[in-house]
Scaffold this motif. Sequence first.
Motif, PDB file in Angstrom:
ATOM      1  N   TYR A  88       0.607  -1.148  -0.167  1.00 11.87           N
ATOM      2  CA  TYR A  88       0.078   0.162  -0.084  1.00 11.87           C
ATOM      3  C   TYR A  88       1.011   1.164  -0.040  1.00 11.87           C
ATOM      4  O   TYR A  88       1.746   1.269   0.748  1.00 11.87           O
ATOM      5  CB  TYR A  88      -0.938   0.023   1.187  1.00 11.87           C
ATOM      6  CG  TYR A  88      -1.935  -1.081   1.162  1.00 11.87           C
ATOM      7  CD1 TYR A  88      -3.033  -1.398   0.486  1.00 11.87           C
ATOM      8  CD2 TYR A  88      -1.544  -2.365   1.814  1.00 11.87           C
ATOM      9  CE1 TYR A  88      -3.683  -2.498   0.507  1.00 11.87           C
ATOM     10  CE2 TYR A  88      -2.153  -3.489   1.983  1.00 11.87           C
ATOM     11  CZ  TYR A  88      -3.392  -3.467   1.252  1.00 11.87           C
ATOM     12  OH  TYR A  88      -3.984  -4.774   1.072  1.00 11.87           O
ATOM     13  N   GLU A  89       0.502   2.235  -0.881  1.00 17.92           N
ATOM     14  CA  GLU A  89       1.422   3.401  -0.934  1.00 17.92           C
ATOM     15  C   GLU A  89       1.151   4.252   0.169  1.00 17.92           C
ATOM     16  O   GLU A  89       0.250   4.506   0.619  1.00 17.92           O
ATOM     17  CB  GLU A  89       1.154   3.907  -2.423  1.00 17.92           C
ATOM     18  CG  GLU A  89       0.154   4.999  -2.426  1.00 17.92           C
ATOM     19  CD  GLU A  89      -0.016   5.676  -3.755  1.00 17.92           C
ATOM     20  OE1 GLU A  89       0.975   6.755  -4.154  1.00 17.92           O
ATOM     21  OE2 GLU A  89      -0.738   5.232  -4.598  1.00 17.92           O
ATOM     22  N   ILE A  90       2.350   5.065   0.285  1.00 14.42           N
ATOM     23  CA  ILE A  90       2.320   6.294   1.295  1.00 14.42           C
ATOM     24  C   ILE A  90       1.329   7.367   0.791  1.00 14.42           C
ATOM     25  O   ILE A  90       1.644   7.669  -0.130  1.00 14.42           O
ATOM     26  CB  ILE A  90       3.759   6.528   1.736  1.00 14.42           C
ATOM     27  CG1 ILE A  90       4.157   5.278   2.546  1.00 14.42           C
ATOM     28  CG2 ILE A  90       3.360   7.793   2.888  1.00 14.42           C
ATOM     29  CD1 ILE A  90       5.800   5.672   2.872  1.00 14.42           C
ATOM     30  N   LYS A  91       0.385   7.585   1.716  1.00 11.86           N
ATOM     31  CA  LYS A  91      -0.408   8.676   1.274  1.00 11.86           C
ATOM     32  C   LYS A  91       0.099   9.899   1.564  1.00 11.86           C
ATOM     33  O   LYS A  91      -0.021  11.053   1.075  1.00 11.86           O
ATOM     34  CB  LYS A  91      -1.893   8.318   1.598  1.00 11.86           C
ATOM     35  CG  LYS A  91      -2.499   7.510   0.577  1.00 11.86           C
ATOM     36  CD  LYS A  91      -2.671   7.669  -0.890  1.00 11.86           C
ATOM     37  CE  LYS A  91      -3.472   6.389  -1.363  1.00 11.86           C
ATOM     38  NZ  LYS A  91      -3.758   6.688  -2.785  1.00 11.86           N
ATOM     39  N   TYR A  92       0.466  10.086   2.763  1.00 11.71           N
ATOM     40  CA  TYR A  92       0.844  11.286   3.510  1.00 11.71           C
ATOM     41  C   TYR A  92       1.790  11.017   4.744  1.00 11.71           C
ATOM     42  O   TYR A  92       1.572   9.896   5.441  1.00 11.71           O
ATOM     43  CB  TYR A  92      -0.212  12.286   3.877  1.00 11.71           C
ATOM     44  CG  TYR A  92      -1.407  11.467   4.681  1.00 11.71           C
ATOM     45  CD1 TYR A  92      -1.242  11.470   6.271  1.00 11.71           C
ATOM     46  CD2 TYR A  92      -2.644  10.818   4.008  1.00 11.71           C
ATOM     47  CE1 TYR A  92      -2.416  10.724   6.820  1.00 11.71           C
ATOM     48  CE2 TYR A  92      -3.484  10.079   4.848  1.00 11.71           C
ATOM     49  CZ  TYR A  92      -3.265   9.995   6.286  1.00 11.71           C
ATOM     50  OH  TYR A  92      -4.191   9.482   7.023  1.00 11.71           O
ATOM     51  N   ARG A  93       2.574  11.662   5.085  1.00  8.84           N
ATOM     52  CA  ARG A  93       3.723  11.485   6.226  1.00  8.84           C
ATOM     53  C   ARG A  93       4.212  10.002   5.826  1.00  8.84           C
ATOM     54  O   ARG A  93       4.465   9.676   5.010  1.00  8.84           O
ATOM     55  CB  ARG A  93       2.954  11.755   7.595  1.00  8.84           C
ATOM     56  CG  ARG A  93       2.613  13.096   7.545  1.00  8.84           C
ATOM     57  CD  ARG A  93       1.912  13.663   9.104  1.00  8.84           C
ATOM     58  NE  ARG A  93       2.564  13.166  10.075  1.00  8.84           N
ATOM     59  CZ  ARG A  93       3.354  13.636  10.971  1.00  8.84           C
ATOM     60  NH1 ARG A  93       3.903  14.885  10.512  1.00  8.84           N
ATOM     61  NH2 ARG A  93       4.110  13.182  11.880  1.00  8.84           N
ATOM     62  N   ASN A  94       3.795   9.330   6.604  1.00  5.77           N
ATOM     63  CA  ASN A  94       4.264   7.569   6.789  1.00  5.77           C
ATOM     64  C   ASN A  94       2.803   6.837   6.678  1.00  5.77           C
ATOM     65  O   ASN A  94       3.150   5.720   7.130  1.00  5.77           O
ATOM     66  CB  ASN A  94       5.162   7.357   7.967  1.00  5.77           C
ATOM     67  CG  ASN A  94       4.442   7.451   9.275  1.00  5.77           C
ATOM     68  OD1 ASN A  94       3.610   8.242   9.412  1.00  5.77           O
ATOM     69  ND2 ASN A  94       5.234   6.700  10.289  1.00  5.77           N
ATOM     70  N   VAL A  95       1.597   7.503   6.627  1.00  8.92           N
ATOM     71  CA  VAL A  95       0.640   6.832   6.542  1.00  8.92           C
ATOM     72  C   VAL A  95       0.129   6.192   4.940  1.00  8.92           C
ATOM     73  O   VAL A  95       0.379   6.894   4.332  1.00  8.92           O
ATOM     74  CB  VAL A  95      -0.474   7.659   6.993  1.00  8.92           C
ATOM     75  CG1 VAL A  95      -1.924   7.093   6.988  1.00  8.92           C
ATOM     76  CG2 VAL A  95      -0.247   8.309   8.354  1.00  8.92           C
ATOM     77  N   ARG A  96      -0.260   4.896   5.048  1.00  9.74           N
ATOM     78  CA  ARG A  96      -0.647   4.108   3.910  1.00  9.74           C
ATOM     79  C   ARG A  96      -2.226   4.144   4.125  1.00  9.74           C
ATOM     80  O   ARG A  96      -2.739   4.317   5.181  1.00  9.74           O
ATOM     81  CB  ARG A  96       0.171   2.906   3.916  1.00  9.74           C
ATOM     82  CG  ARG A  96       1.574   2.975   3.856  1.00  9.74           C
ATOM     83  CD  ARG A  96       2.328   1.557   4.006  1.00  9.74           C
ATOM     84  NE  ARG A  96       3.671   1.771   4.340  1.00  9.74           N
ATOM     85  CZ  ARG A  96       4.368   1.740   3.098  1.00  9.74           C
ATOM     86  NH1 ARG A  96       3.789   1.439   1.954  1.00  9.74           N
ATOM     87  NH2 ARG A  96       5.665   1.890   3.223  1.00  9.74           N
TER      88      ARG A  96
END
Length: 103
Positions: free
Chosen positions: A51-59
């Motif tokens: 799952y790709e990182i969307k923002y900061r280190n959150v996927r």
Amino acid sequence: MRLSAHYYDVVKIDLIEAKDWYRNQKPGLEKNFAFEVKSCIQKIQKDPLIYEIKYRNVRTAFTAIFPYAVHFFIDELKQQIVIIAIIHQSRNPSLPLDRSLNE
């Protein structure tokens, strides 16, 4: 590698609200929703790096049937995924970001 799952306390509220809404739409639908969320989390646990990182280190991972997203990050030290939000895709996209900044 299968990682354990940890949840922010507010995620329980996310789930209760969503299940209540689906139950009010059609009794029993909340069970289908809960199953889909559980399946999504199990997929995350098996291979969180797909799952790709969307923002900061959150996927973000999406449920297959319901329009919900599971927002999570990987805690490398504890070898676990940390779920910060399970929210409808039409909700304010800054909500999970705010949570990631506050915890």
